[in-house]
Design a protein around this motif. Structure first.
Motif, mmCIF file in Angstrom:
data_model
loop_
_atom_site.group_PDB
_atom_site.id
_atom_site.type_symbol
_atom_site.label_atom_id
_atom_site.label_comp_id
_atom_site.label_asym_id
_atom_site.label_seq_id
_atom_site.Cartn_x
_atom_site.Cartn_y
_atom_site.Cartn_z
ATOM 1 N N THR A 1 6.990 6.032 -10.469
ATOM 2 C CA THR A 1 7.905 6.095 -9.526
ATOM 3 C C THR A 1 7.540 5.983 -8.143
ATOM 4 O O THR A 1 6.288 5.928 -7.824
ATOM 5 C CB THR A 1 8.874 7.452 -9.868
ATOM 6 O OG1 THR A 1 7.759 8.477 -9.405
ATOM 7 C CG2 THR A 1 9.242 7.710 -11.302
ATOM 8 N N GLY A 2 8.621 5.784 -7.477
ATOM 9 C CA GLY A 2 8.171 5.798 -5.934
ATOM 10 C C GLY A 2 8.182 4.554 -5.308
ATOM 11 O O GLY A 2 7.820 4.246 -4.013
ATOM 12 N N ALA B 1 0.859 -1.291 -0.177
ATOM 13 C CA ALA B 1 0.093 -0.070 -0.142
ATOM 14 C C ALA B 1 0.878 1.188 -0.068
ATOM 15 O O ALA B 1 0.411 2.260 -0.673
ATOM 16 C CB ALA B 1 -0.834 0.155 1.166
ATOM 17 N N VAL B 2 1.991 1.281 0.681
ATOM 18 C CA VAL B 2 2.847 2.272 0.563
ATOM 19 C C VAL B 2 3.230 2.824 -0.708
ATOM 20 O O VAL B 2 3.367 3.797 -1.246
ATOM 21 C CB VAL B 2 3.901 2.175 1.414
ATOM 22 C CG1 VAL B 2 5.036 3.325 1.555
ATOM 23 C CG2 VAL B 2 3.649 2.147 3.085
ATOM 24 N N SER B 3 3.607 1.692 -1.328
ATOM 25 C CA SER B 3 4.146 2.014 -2.769
ATOM 26 C C SER B 3 3.130 2.305 -3.827
ATOM 27 O O SER B 3 3.340 3.173 -4.491
ATOM 28 C CB SER B 3 5.239 0.689 -3.289
ATOM 29 O OG SER B 3 6.259 0.735 -2.986
ATOM 30 N N PHE B 4 2.023 1.558 -3.648
ATOM 31 C CA PHE B 4 0.940 2.060 -4.470
ATOM 32 C C PHE B 4 0.503 3.405 -4.175
ATOM 33 O O PHE B 4 -0.076 4.264 -5.155
ATOM 34 C CB PHE B 4 -0.383 0.880 -4.396
ATOM 35 C CG PHE B 4 -1.372 1.190 -5.140
ATOM 36 C CD1 PHE B 4 -1.462 0.770 -6.523
ATOM 37 C CD2 PHE B 4 -2.755 1.775 -4.490
ATOM 38 C CE1 PHE B 4 -2.258 0.851 -7.213
ATOM 39 C CE2 PHE B 4 -3.861 1.737 -5.378
ATOM 40 C CZ PHE B 4 -3.720 1.492 -6.643
ATOM 41 N N SER B 5 0.361 3.969 -3.009
ATOM 42 C CA SER B 5 -0.067 5.044 -2.744
ATOM 43 C C SER B 5 1.117 6.274 -3.333
ATOM 44 O O SER B 5 0.468 7.240 -3.610
ATOM 45 C CB SER B 5 -0.065 5.325 -1.317
ATOM 46 O OG SER B 5 -1.364 4.415 -0.517
ATOM 47 N N ILE B 6 2.188 5.738 -3.333
ATOM 48 C CA ILE B 6 3.124 6.901 -3.949
ATOM 49 C C ILE B 6 3.042 6.836 -5.505
ATOM 50 O O ILE B 6 3.259 7.975 -5.893
ATOM 51 C CB ILE B 6 4.650 6.618 -3.533
ATOM 52 C CG1 ILE B 6 4.688 6.784 -1.810
ATOM 53 C CG2 ILE B 6 5.769 7.462 -3.959
ATOM 54 C CD1 ILE B 6 6.249 6.589 -1.318
ATOM 55 N N CYS C 1 -1.308 10.230 -1.116
ATOM 56 C CA CYS C 1 0.203 9.921 -1.802
ATOM 57 C C CYS C 1 1.019 10.704 -1.296
ATOM 58 O O CYS C 1 2.127 10.115 -1.059
ATOM 59 C CB CYS C 1 -0.180 9.964 -3.290
ATOM 60 S SG CYS C 1 1.461 10.319 -4.329
ATOM 61 N N GLY C 2 0.841 11.987 -0.915
ATOM 62 C CA GLY C 2 1.740 12.583 -0.404
ATOM 63 C C GLY C 2 2.339 12.298 1.050
ATOM 64 O O GLY C 2 3.451 12.079 1.447
ATOM 65 N N MET C 3 1.206 11.594 1.785
ATOM 66 C CA MET C 3 1.434 11.117 3.189
ATOM 67 C C MET C 3 2.470 9.867 2.951
ATOM 68 O O MET C 3 3.474 9.821 3.730
ATOM 69 C CB MET C 3 0.083 10.636 3.604
ATOM 70 C CG MET C 3 0.314 9.902 5.054
ATOM 71 S SD MET C 3 0.454 10.965 6.428
ATOM 72 C CE MET C 3 0.350 9.675 7.777
ATOM 73 N N ALA C 4 2.321 9.068 1.935
ATOM 74 C CA ALA C 4 3.302 8.055 1.933
ATOM 75 C C ALA C 4 4.583 8.278 1.366
ATOM 76 O O ALA C 4 5.554 7.750 1.842
ATOM 77 C CB ALA C 4 2.382 7.009 0.998
ATOM 78 N N SER C 5 4.658 9.240 0.562
ATOM 79 C CA SER C 5 5.824 9.761 0.022
ATOM 80 C C SER C 5 6.693 10.293 1.186
ATOM 81 O O SER C 5 7.995 10.186 1.139
ATOM 82 C CB SER C 5 5.621 10.934 -0.932
ATOM 83 O OG SER C 5 6.746 11.358 -1.623
ATOM 84 N N ALA D 1 12.344 15.090 -4.324
ATOM 85 C CA ALA D 1 11.661 15.627 -5.584
ATOM 86 C C ALA D 1 10.217 14.972 -5.565
ATOM 87 O O ALA D 1 9.156 15.811 -6.137
ATOM 88 C CB ALA D 1 12.308 15.461 -6.741
ATOM 89 N N VAL D 2 10.055 13.844 -5.318
ATOM 90 C CA VAL D 2 8.706 13.124 -5.297
ATOM 91 C C VAL D 2 7.743 13.781 -4.632
ATOM 92 O O VAL D 2 6.634 14.206 -4.838
ATOM 93 C CB VAL D 2 8.957 11.556 -5.162
ATOM 94 C CG1 VAL D 2 7.423 11.032 -4.979
ATOM 95 C CG2 VAL D 2 9.294 10.815 -6.347
ATOM 96 N N THR D 3 8.324 14.025 -3.196
ATOM 97 C CA THR D 3 7.287 14.296 -2.418
ATOM 98 C C THR D 3 7.027 15.914 -2.697
ATOM 99 O O THR D 3 5.945 16.214 -2.593
ATOM 100 C CB THR D 3 8.170 14.564 -0.840
ATOM 101 O OG1 THR D 3 8.592 13.491 -0.399
ATOM 102 C CG2 THR D 3 7.227 15.289 0.164
ATOM 103 N N ALA D 4 7.927 16.832 -3.359
ATOM 104 C CA ALA D 4 7.577 18.126 -3.656
ATOM 105 C C ALA D 4 6.573 17.988 -4.801
ATOM 106 O O ALA D 4 5.442 18.790 -4.819
ATOM 107 C CB ALA D 4 8.823 18.735 -4.109
#
Length: 506
Positions: A238-239, A34-39, A325-329, A122-125
């Motif tokens: 990505t992520g 779920a972490v990767s899928f969310s990102i 998504c941002g939470m998981a990132s 950068a992904v988080t941003a």
């Protein structure tokens, strides 16, 4: 272990890899996926760069670029998953590079870690700035809150702050959010596509969706435009290395981590294509979608297709997905910072490696992850192509970190010690494809995206990459090569009982 309890197989393997069990190992295999899928978040990546896709290749590249990029990405994910099974640690990629390198392991590890850190920030941003763009569009529709760069950056900062605070509350809360996120994304795609199929009286033709090519970049080469148009798909996919970074908090990590990596790409590949097709078929006015009052093409497509009230409801679904998504990132980003600083590789490592004794989460690393993302997103105040540049930085940073261990694993050949999850005889051909594809996109996404190139439209991706590479390289040559030995033993054996005691987790 305290009370004479024997360590679990996960904890024993972690000891063998040189680390003690500091983080709380309470995540299931599903939570790891779920972490990767969310990102990856198809409702974030696909929609935030959809306007870029409309200008850069149009429907044809949006429709066919997705499966092409998806299959290439799956090769990268499969190669990474095999390595993850052998080395299930929070350090992930930079740890793998150190162990797989035939010589100069610390140097390989150092640069892999720095590229991964850049890509994660950068992904988080990119994710949270995308959430701010969509939130601003909804607020403008509902309350007249103008979608100006200042307003969007302000919302960006607020969203990052909320994600930072939530990530300091303990891994169980994070896991709950990610579990909900999976079903939110799948239900959200179903609802959005269902509404866009059933409600509009008119749909675009199949020839338009499958073959319509649009070039509004200013470049004259259709091939060049088609290639840079692949950024929409590649940024979304990505992520998924997040599953590797969460292995120290996951049960049966040597199997759950690899499955999380691969399954997050597979599910996203199918659901994302359905979403893009549904959205493209629902376009009522191509020029209107790009020039709408909201400044967000998917929002304008929703308005044109189902009206203002229906569009607001669909936007709420998208914004919710982007929030997850941002939470998981931030979660994955902070674990990478924690692991890298655990081995002294970041300035101020003593601070970033600190663990909150109550929640057993790396709270200082969370603050660095969110603060760094905010700084990377600030150029959007004056640069009109800044968002595309942030997404390019995330792709290049992450994929360089992804491919270095894969390349080193190829060099090992049969000497590679496989974990319980592996590719067998397919390991080499899949790895070769993964390395070749990464080399291509690394060059591709540093190129200009609009013409003419001016100070306002300049793609600052090469600058960001070179700054980080220059800093990491200079630090390595001047100092780090004398003391950085790569991932190593963290604590002497006599400290294990105290460090591995299990406090109450909120």
């Amino acid at each position: 272990m305290p009370g004479g309890t024997a360590p679990s197989s996960d904890e024993q393997r972690l000891r063998e890899l040189g680390y003690t069990q500091e983080l709380a190992r309470s995540m299931s295999g599903f939570s790891n996926f779920a972490v990767s899928f969310s990102i990856v978040s198809i409702l974030s990546g696909c929609l935030t760069l959809y306007g870029f896709g409309l200008n850069t290749g149009g429907p044809a590249i949006i429709t066919w670029g997705w499966p092409v990029v998806g299959l290439m990405t799956l090769c990268v994910a499969l190669s990474m998953a095999e390595i993850c099974s052998s080395y299930p640690t929070a350090g992930g990629l930079y740890y793998w590079a150190a162990k797989l390198a035939p010589s100069r392991g610390p140097a390989w590890s150092w640069f892999t870690g720095w590229f991964n850190t850049l890509g994660q920030i950068a992904v988080t941003a990119g994710v949270d700035y995308g959430a701010a763009i969509f939130t601003n569009a909804l607020l403008e529709m509902r309350f007249g809150f103008a979608a100006t760069p200042v307003h969007t950056v302000t919302l960006f900062g607020v969203i990052l702050l909320v994600h930072g605070l939530l990530n300091t509350r303990g891994v169980r809360l994070v896991a709950l959010f990610n579990n909900v996120s999976v079903w939110w994304h799948l239900a959200g795609v179903t609802i959005i596509v269902g509404v866009l199929v059933l409600v509009p009286a008119h749909h675009a033709s199949a020839s338009f969706v499958l073959t319509g090519f649009v070039n509004r970049t200013g470049f004259h080469s259709s091939f060049y435009v088609a290639m840079i148009g692949l950024l929409l798909a590649q940024y979304t996919l990505t992520g998924y290395d997040a599953s590797a970074h969460m292995t120290e908090e996951t049960r049966d990590a040597a199997r759950s981590g690899p499955r999380g990596i691969v399954n997050s790409v597979l599910v996203s590949l199918v659901a994302g294509w359905i979403l893009l097709l549904g959205l493209t078929f629902a376009i009522q006015d191509y020029d209107g979608a790009l020039g709408g009052s909201t400044g967000v093409p998917p929002a304008q497509i929703f308005i044109d297709a189902v009206g203002d009230r229906g569009a607001e409801l669909l936007l709420l679904i998208v914004i919710g997905a982007q929030f997850f998504c941002g939470m998981a990132s931030v979660t994955a980003n902070s674990r990478m910072i924690y692991a890298f600083s655990r081995d002294g590789a970041l300035p101020g490592s003593r601070l970033w490696h600190r663990i909150d004794p109550r929640t057993r989460t790396p709270t200082s690393a969370v603050r660095l992850a969110t603060g760094g993302a905010f700084v990377l997103g600030l150029p959007a105040l004056w640069n009109t192509t800044a968002y595309a540049a942030v997404t390019s930085v995330s792709v290049i940073g992450l994929y360089l970190a992804y491919v270095i261990p894969v390349f080193l694993r190829l060099r090992q050949g049969e000497a590679f010690e496989r974990g319980p999850w592996h590719l067998g005889r397919w390991s080499r051909p899949i790895g070769v494809v993964a390395v070749g594809w990464t080399a291509l996109i690394t060059v591709l996404f540093m190129l200009p995206t609009v013409s003419p190139v001016t100070a306002v439209s300049f793609n600052y991706t090469p600058v960001a990459v070179l700054v980080v590479l220059g800093f990491a390289g200079s630090w390595w040559l001047v100092s780090a090569r004398h003391w950085f030995t790569g991932p190593g033993i963290q604590h002497p054996a006599e400290e294990l009982p105290a460090l591995e005691a299990e406090p109450e987790i909120p």
